[in-house]
Design a protein around this motif. Structure first.
Motif, short mmCIF file in Angstrom:
data_model
loop_
_atom_site.label_atom_id
_atom_site.label_comp_id
_atom_site.label_asym_id
_atom_site.label_seq_id
_atom_site.Cartn_x
_atom_site.Cartn_y
_atom_site.Cartn_z
N PRO A 204 0.82 -1.24 0.00
CA PRO A 204 0.00 0.00 0.00
C PRO A 204 0.84 1.27 0.00
O PRO A 204 0.50 2.25 -0.67
CB PRO A 204 -0.83 -0.13 1.29
N LEU A 205 1.95 1.25 0.78
CA LEU A 205 2.80 2.44 0.80
C LEU A 205 3.45 2.66 -0.56
O LEU A 205 3.55 3.79 -1.04
CB LEU A 205 3.87 2.27 1.89
N TRP A 206 3.87 1.56 -1.19
CA TRP A 206 4.50 1.68 -2.51
C TRP A 206 3.49 2.24 -3.53
O TRP A 206 3.84 3.09 -4.35
CB TRP A 206 5.00 0.31 -2.95
N TRP A 207 2.23 1.75 -3.48
CA TRP A 207 1.21 2.22 -4.41
C TRP A 207 0.90 3.70 -4.17
O TRP A 207 0.64 4.46 -5.11
CB TRP A 207 -0.06 1.38 -4.27
N THR A 208 0.94 4.11 -2.91
CA THR A 208 0.72 5.53 -2.59
C THR A 208 1.83 6.40 -3.18
O THR A 208 1.57 7.46 -3.75
CB THR A 208 0.66 5.71 -1.07
N VAL A 209 3.08 5.94 -3.03
CA VAL A 209 4.20 6.69 -3.60
C VAL A 209 4.08 6.75 -5.12
O VAL A 209 4.30 7.81 -5.75
CB VAL A 209 5.54 6.05 -3.17
N ALA A 210 3.71 5.63 -5.74
CA ALA A 210 3.54 5.62 -7.19
C ALA A 210 2.41 6.56 -7.61
O ALA A 210 2.52 7.27 -8.63
CB ALA A 210 3.24 4.19 -7.66
N GLY A 211 1.32 6.61 -6.84
CA GLY A 211 0.23 7.52 -7.15
C GLY A 211 0.62 8.97 -7.01
O GLY A 211 0.09 9.84 -7.72
N ALA A 212 1.57 9.25 -6.11
CA ALA A 212 2.04 10.63 -5.95
C ALA A 212 2.90 11.08 -7.12
O ALA A 212 2.98 12.28 -7.41
CB ALA A 212 2.83 10.75 -4.65
N LEU A 213 3.53 10.12 -7.81
CA LEU A 213 4.47 10.47 -8.88
C LEU A 213 3.89 10.28 -10.28
O LEU A 213 4.58 10.55 -11.26
CB LEU A 213 5.74 9.61 -8.74
N ARG A 214 2.66 9.78 -10.41
CA ARG A 214 2.07 9.58 -11.73
C ARG A 214 1.01 10.65 -12.00
O ARG A 214 0.46 11.23 -11.06
CB ARG A 214 1.44 8.19 -11.84
N PRO A 215 0.69 10.93 -13.28
CA PRO A 215 -0.38 11.89 -13.59
C PRO A 215 -1.69 11.44 -12.95
O PRO A 215 -1.97 10.24 -12.82
CB PRO A 215 -0.44 11.86 -15.11
N GLN A 216 -2.53 12.40 -12.60
CA GLN A 216 -3.73 12.09 -11.85
C GLN A 216 -4.69 11.19 -12.65
O GLN A 216 -5.36 10.33 -12.07
CB GLN A 216 -4.45 13.37 -11.46
N ASP A 217 -4.75 11.37 -13.98
CA ASP A 217 -5.69 10.57 -14.76
C ASP A 217 -5.26 9.10 -14.86
O ASP A 217 -6.02 8.26 -15.34
CB ASP A 217 -5.86 11.16 -16.16
N GLU A 218 -4.04 8.78 -14.42
CA GLU A 218 -3.58 7.39 -14.44
C GLU A 218 -3.67 6.73 -13.07
O GLU A 218 -3.23 5.59 -12.91
CB GLU A 218 -2.12 7.33 -14.92
N THR A 219 -4.22 7.43 -12.09
CA THR A 219 -4.20 6.90 -10.71
C THR A 219 -4.92 5.55 -10.62
O THR A 219 -4.40 4.59 -10.04
CB THR A 219 -4.86 7.91 -9.76
N PHE A 220 -6.11 5.47 -11.21
CA PHE A 220 -6.88 4.23 -11.12
C PHE A 220 -6.97 3.51 -12.47
O PHE A 220 -7.60 2.46 -12.56
CB PHE A 220 -8.29 4.52 -10.61
N ALA A 221 -6.38 4.09 -13.53
CA ALA A 221 -6.50 3.49 -14.87
C ALA A 221 -5.72 2.19 -14.98
O ALA A 221 -6.03 1.36 -15.84
CB ALA A 221 -6.01 4.49 -15.92
N THR A 222 -4.71 1.99 -14.13
CA THR A 222 -3.86 0.80 -14.23
C THR A 222 -4.21 -0.28 -13.20
O THR A 222 -3.47 -1.25 -13.05
CB THR A 222 -2.39 1.19 -14.07
N LEU A 223 -5.32 -0.11 -12.48
CA LEU A 223 -5.66 -1.09 -11.45
C LEU A 223 -6.09 -2.42 -12.06
O LEU A 223 -5.72 -3.50 -11.56
CB LEU A 223 -6.76 -0.54 -10.55
#
Length: 299
Positions: free
Chosen positions: A46-65
């Motif tokens: 979960p911490l890793w996914w949070t860090v990845a979400g902080a560094l990716r464009p917002q429109d890709e936050t849930f697009a790769t789930l």
């Protein structure tokens, strides 16, 4: 002519058994290490996914789930735009407020909790058992249950939107007192008795003998106070609504509004907010575990 019987040589340890024994012991250790690594990885995801979400464009936050792929945990494109929006909204001031409140709570809390623990562990006074029982029962009462009436008291006292109002409720921590009391009980009482015979008062016994011997327990109690105050959300939200007095958790929550939710900024704020206690715990964890385990053995 000698008639003595020839005794068989004393049976020594079988070299082959000595070689096999470490192997049999090594297998459980390897299995334990593998299981521990797997569990640590589960907690880290979960911490890793949070860090990845902080560094990716917002429109890709849930697009790769879905479907799950390596890009679920890794950003396709690294950007600092989320961090930029975070600090444009005054997050630096919120982090500073959190640091001031947490350090103030740490200093005042250690002084109050250590003195209370010393009294409950060393001094003999009527009602000591009742005070300890009330303190233990206080563990069962969530702070949320007393937040509203406490807010009314603080507002009537004119303490709204002040650092003092944010710090005071965190100073008296029952678990920190319980932890320190357990450690103080492990110190031989003969030290205090000898100091008293030499003319040292109770304050001197506390300051010159018990505190210097309790460094691991003080660090453990300090970590409890630090984490409790750093992640506080409800009380700062109620007592300090002024934008200049917001702490980090409250500032992060404001990125979720009626107009939408800025998940990128929320992930960036959560990452920066989690980084501080993570580094503190990594640095002091060698003191925290022994202090908790040692204190848990005392009644």
């Amino acid at each position: 002519m000698s008639t003595g019987t020839v005794r068989p040589a004393a049976a020594g340890p079988d070299p082959s058994a000595g070689e096999r024994r470490p192997a049999t012991r090594r297998r459980p250790r390897v299995g334990t290490a593998a299981l521990g690594s797997f569990l640590a990885l589960l907690f880290l995801l979960p911490l890793w996914w949070t860090v990845a979400g902080a560094l990716r464009p917002q429109d890709e936050t849930f697009a790769t789930l879905f479907p799950v792929s390596p890009w679920t945990m890794l950003p396709r494109e690294v950007t600092l735009a989320n961090v930029g929006r975070l600090f444009d909204a005054g997050f630096a001031r919120a982090m500073l407020n959190s640091a001031v409140v947490t350090l103030g709570t740490l200093a005042g809390g250690l002084a109050v909790c250590a003195a209370a623990a010393f009294a409950l562990a060393v001094l003999r006074f009527p009602g000591r058992g009742a005070v300890l029982a009330v303190m233990v029962v206080s563990f069962l009462i969530p702070f949320d249950a007393i937040a509203i009436p406490l807010m009314s008291i603080f507002r009537e006292a004119g303490l709204s939107n002040s650092y003092l109002a944010l710090i005071l409720p965190g100073i008296g921590n029952g678990f920190a007192v319980f932890l320190l009391r357990g450690f103080f009980l492990g110190i031989p009482p003969e030290l205090a008795e000898a100091a008293r015979v030499d003319g040292l008062g109770w304050w001197g016994v506390f300051w010159r003998i018990y505190l210097p011997l309790s460094r691991p327990a003080l660090i453990g109690a300090g970590l409890i106070l630090f984490v409790f105050q750093w992640q506080a959300y409800l009380w700062p939200l109620l007592i300090a609504p002024d934008p200049d007095m917001k702490v980090a958790p409250v500032a992060i929550a404001q990125f979720a509004g009626q107009q939408g939710v800025d998940f990128g900024a929320i992930f960036a704020g959560a990452t920066l907010t989690a980084l501080v206690p993570l580094l503190v715990l990594l640095f002091f964890q060698r003191y925290f575990t022994p202090s908790v385990s040692a204190s848990g053995l005392k009644g």
